[in-house]
Structures are given as C-alpha cells and as structure tokens.
Design an enzyme around this catalytic site. Structure first.
Site, PDB file in Angstrom:
ATOM      1  N   PHE A 205     -13.958   3.157   4.610  1.00  0.00           N
ATOM      2  CA  PHE A 205     -12.906   2.488   3.948  1.00  0.00           C
ATOM      3  C   PHE A 205     -12.455   2.940   2.606  1.00  0.00           C
ATOM      4  O   PHE A 205     -13.336   3.717   2.019  1.00  0.00           O
ATOM      5  CB  PHE A 205     -13.653   0.834   3.392  1.00  0.00           C
ATOM      6  CG  PHE A 205     -12.700   0.049   2.487  1.00  0.00           C
ATOM      7  CD1 PHE A 205     -11.782  -0.604   3.462  1.00  0.00           C
ATOM      8  CD2 PHE A 205     -12.503  -0.056   1.356  1.00  0.00           C
ATOM      9  CE1 PHE A 205     -10.739  -1.465   2.854  1.00  0.00           C
ATOM     10  CE2 PHE A 205     -11.704  -1.056   0.649  1.00  0.00           C
ATOM     11  CZ  PHE A 205     -10.534  -1.464   1.246  1.00  0.00           C
TER      12      PHE A 205
ATOM     13  N   ASP B 204      -4.584   1.718  10.955  1.00  0.00           N
ATOM     14  CA  ASP B 204      -6.362   1.736  11.435  1.00  0.00           C
ATOM     15  C   ASP B 204      -6.056   1.279  12.919  1.00  0.00           C
ATOM     16  O   ASP B 204      -6.228   2.024  13.791  1.00  0.00           O
ATOM     17  CB  ASP B 204      -6.596   0.818  10.157  1.00  0.00           C
ATOM     18  CG  ASP B 204      -8.224   0.304  10.503  1.00  0.00           C
ATOM     19  OD1 ASP B 204      -8.802   1.130  11.029  1.00  0.00           O
ATOM     20  OD2 ASP B 204      -8.576  -0.861   9.991  1.00  0.00           O
TER      21      ASP B 204
ATOM     22  N   ARG C 287      -5.273   0.391  -6.706  1.00  0.00           N
ATOM     23  CA  ARG C 287      -3.985   1.351  -6.320  1.00  0.00           C
ATOM     24  C   ARG C 287      -3.574   2.116  -7.100  1.00  0.00           C
ATOM     25  O   ARG C 287      -2.711   3.076  -6.721  1.00  0.00           O
ATOM     26  CB  ARG C 287      -2.769  -0.090  -6.048  1.00  0.00           C
ATOM     27  CG  ARG C 287      -3.227  -0.948  -5.023  1.00  0.00           C
ATOM     28  CD  ARG C 287      -2.001  -1.942  -4.761  1.00  0.00           C
ATOM     29  NE  ARG C 287      -2.352  -3.199  -4.115  1.00  0.00           N
ATOM     30  CZ  ARG C 287      -2.434  -3.160  -2.786  1.00  0.00           C
ATOM     31  NH1 ARG C 287      -2.333  -2.191  -2.127  1.00  0.00           N
ATOM     32  NH2 ARG C 287      -2.527  -4.525  -2.263  1.00  0.00           N
TER      33      ARG C 287
ATOM     34  N   GLY D 190       0.840  -1.359   0.023  1.00  0.00           N
ATOM     35  CA  GLY D 190       0.055   0.202   0.021  1.00  0.00           C
ATOM     36  C   GLY D 190       0.833   1.321  -0.061  1.00  0.00           C
ATOM     37  O   GLY D 190       0.381   2.358  -0.637  1.00  0.00           O
TER      38      GLY D 190
ATOM     39  N   GLU E  90       4.129   4.202   6.029  1.00  0.00           N
ATOM     40  CA  GLU E  90       3.031   3.253   5.872  1.00  0.00           C
ATOM     41  C   GLU E  90       1.717   4.194   5.087  1.00  0.00           C
ATOM     42  O   GLU E  90       1.737   5.244   5.331  1.00  0.00           O
ATOM     43  CB  GLU E  90       2.710   2.784   7.366  1.00  0.00           C
ATOM     44  CG  GLU E  90       1.635   2.079   7.488  1.00  0.00           C
ATOM     45  CD  GLU E  90       1.419   0.651   6.825  1.00  0.00           C
ATOM     46  OE1 GLU E  90       1.470   0.621   5.442  1.00  0.00           O
ATOM     47  OE2 GLU E  90       0.904  -0.197   7.444  1.00  0.00           O
ATOM     48  N   ASP E  91       1.046   3.409   4.416  1.00  0.00           N
ATOM     49  CA  ASP E  91      -0.008   4.007   3.728  1.00  0.00           C
ATOM     50  C   ASP E  91      -1.329   4.494   4.899  1.00  0.00           C
ATOM     51  O   ASP E  91      -1.646   5.552   4.727  1.00  0.00           O
ATOM     52  CB  ASP E  91      -0.605   2.944   2.801  1.00  0.00           C
ATOM     53  CG  ASP E  91      -1.023   1.728   3.293  1.00  0.00           C
ATOM     54  OD1 ASP E  91      -0.929   1.488   4.531  1.00  0.00           O
ATOM     55  OD2 ASP E  91      -1.828   0.903   2.524  1.00  0.00           O
TER      56      ASP E  91
HETATM   57  P1  IMP Z   1      -3.836  -1.808  11.133  1.00  0.00           P
HETATM   58  O1  IMP Z   1      -2.733  -2.751  11.164  1.00  0.00           O
HETATM   59  O2  IMP Z   1      -5.026  -2.236  11.420  1.00  0.00           O
HETATM   60  O3  IMP Z   1      -3.313  -0.328  11.519  1.00  0.00           O
HETATM   61  O4  IMP Z   1      -4.081  -1.839   9.466  1.00  0.00           O
HETATM   62  C1  IMP Z   1      -3.081  -1.470   8.672  1.00  0.00           C
HETATM   63  C2  IMP Z   1      -3.486  -2.292   7.392  1.00  0.00           C
HETATM   64  O5  IMP Z   1      -4.620  -2.641   6.913  1.00  0.00           O
HETATM   65  C3  IMP Z   1      -2.872  -1.095   6.088  1.00  0.00           C
HETATM   66  O6  IMP Z   1      -1.534  -1.406   5.847  1.00  0.00           O
HETATM   67  C4  IMP Z   1      -3.940  -1.520   5.103  1.00  0.00           C
HETATM   68  O7  IMP Z   1      -3.199  -2.416   4.404  1.00  0.00           O
HETATM   69  C5  IMP Z   1      -5.184  -2.042   5.708  1.00  0.00           C
HETATM   70  N1  IMP Z   1      -6.111  -1.025   5.703  1.00  0.00           N
HETATM   71  C6  IMP Z   1      -6.696  -0.520   6.857  1.00  0.00           C
HETATM   72  N2  IMP Z   1      -7.714   0.292   6.385  1.00  0.00           N
HETATM   73  C7  IMP Z   1      -7.884   0.456   5.131  1.00  0.00           C
HETATM   74  C8  IMP Z   1      -8.672   1.154   3.968  1.00  0.00           C
HETATM   75  O8  IMP Z   1      -9.738   1.743   4.469  1.00  0.00           O
HETATM   76  N3  IMP Z   1      -8.369   0.665   2.751  1.00  0.00           N
HETATM   77  C9  IMP Z   1      -7.626  -0.230   2.411  1.00  0.00           C
HETATM   78  N4  IMP Z   1      -6.768  -0.701   3.320  1.00  0.00           N
HETATM   79  C10 IMP Z   1      -6.836  -0.702   4.508  1.00  0.00           C
HETATM   80 MG    MG Z   2      -0.221  -1.192   4.580  1.00  0.00          MG
END
Ligand code: IMP
Ligand code: MG
Length: 179
Positions: free
Chosen positions: A155, A106, A168, A48, A102-103
C-alpha cells in the site's frame, strides 16, 4: 530512510520526488512524440492522478483538451467490482484520441471501466498513462501504454495517492512499513 506517520501508520519512502520527475519527463517526451500534430483529450482520473496529470500535461507542447472523471469502486458481495461515476466527461469524445492519466493500476477494474465507457462513446483511440502499476494484482490483459514505475503489492501514498484522504500532498511515494 525517510519516514512519515499518518495516524497510527508509518510509511517509508520508496520513490523520491526527484526520481518521479525524472521518469515523468521521459514519458512526457514520448507522449509529445506520439501525439505530435494530434489534439488529444487528457482524462484525469480524480482524485489520485491530479499531481501526476499536472506534471505530464504541463509538458505537452501541442494542442490538447483536459477532462476530469471521478469514480468510486465498491467491492460488493461478488468478485466483480461495481464502479460508480461521481463525475464524468460531459463533452463529446466521438473520434477523439483520449489519454487516460491514472495514479495507480491495481486490480485494473477502474481503467477497465473507462475502456468500456470510452469505447461506447466511439473514441478513435485510448492510450493509458499510469504512474504506478502493481502487476501482481492485475486481473485484465488490456495494454498499459506508459507505466512510470512497477511496484509490489504494497500500500502506497504520496504524490496524489491517499490513505483515508491523507498524504496526497507528500512529494514522494511512500509505502506502508511492516512493523
Ligand atoms: P483498481 O481499480 O483496483 O486498479 O484500483 C485503482 C484505484 O485504487 C486507484 O485509482 C487508487 O485510488 C486505489 N488504490 C489502489 N492501490 C492503492 C494504494 O496502494 N494506495 C492508494 N490508493 C490505491
Ligand atoms: Mg485513482
């Protein structure tokens, strides 16, 4: 309102490409100041973050190195999420200043995992640079040093982020439309 369709879902633009680049230029400038004379290692979290990372890294004026990691998170039967390494840094990061690109953050599990791994590797410092942050879902209290945009828990896709590997390549950030 700009809209796009991916499969059966409709997304609407929430951050334009121009707004993304304007904010990235500001953050890139701050990173240039903060890391002047240092030799940081940029850690690009695949897939991402690839576009975001390119925009940040190409504006970095000092010496630097670039490494890639790819992680996948599996939500098991427990509340803690299991992270699997698909690709990880091979070089020695001991005493290095690492900058995680990082993209989106969440829940924060992914970046938390990277903190643990890099601390085990005895890095000198960890700086986090994230394009999007969803504070409502965040379960940790570690610092996010540079955040381009805080967004609600919708999302989103585009600018590197995907829905089932699609979207992407879209230049701006688009959120799922509630129909
Ligand atoms: P975390 O580990 O819960 O912080 O999630 C991080 C990963 O979940 C990101 O690097 C994304 O790959 C994916 N992710 C979380 N939210 C979204 C979204 O709204 N769209 C697409 N990917 C997401
Ligand atoms: Mg990611």
């Amino acid at each position: 309102m700009k809209e796009i369709r991916l499969g059966e879902l409709t997304f609407e633009e929430c951050i334009s490409y121009e707004a993304l680049i304007k904010k990235i230029e500001e953050i890139a400038h701050q990173i240039n100041v903060a890391f002047a004379g240092k030799r940081p290692v940029f850690i690009v979290v695949l897939k991402g973050a690839f576009l975001f990372a390119a925009e940040i890294i190409k504006r970095f004026e000092g010496e630097c190195e670039i490494e890639f990691v790819q992680l996948s998170s599996y939500q098991g039967t427990q509340t803690t999420s299991q992270i699997q390494e698909k690709l990880f840094v091979q070089s020695d990061l001991k005493d290095r200043d690492v900058i995680i690109l990082e993209d989106i953050v969440d829940t924060g599990h992914t970046v938390n995992y990277l903190f643990q791994r890099f601390n085990e590797m005895k890095v000198r410092s960890i700086t986090t640079v994230v394009l999007l942050f969803k504070p409502e879902a965040f379960k940790y209290d570690y610092p996010l040093d540079y955040v381009a945009f805080q967004i609600p828990s919708d999302f989103v896709i585009g600018f590197g982020l995907d829905y089932n590997e699609k979207g992407r390549n879209i230049p701006g950030i688009y959120k799922l439309k509630n129909i």
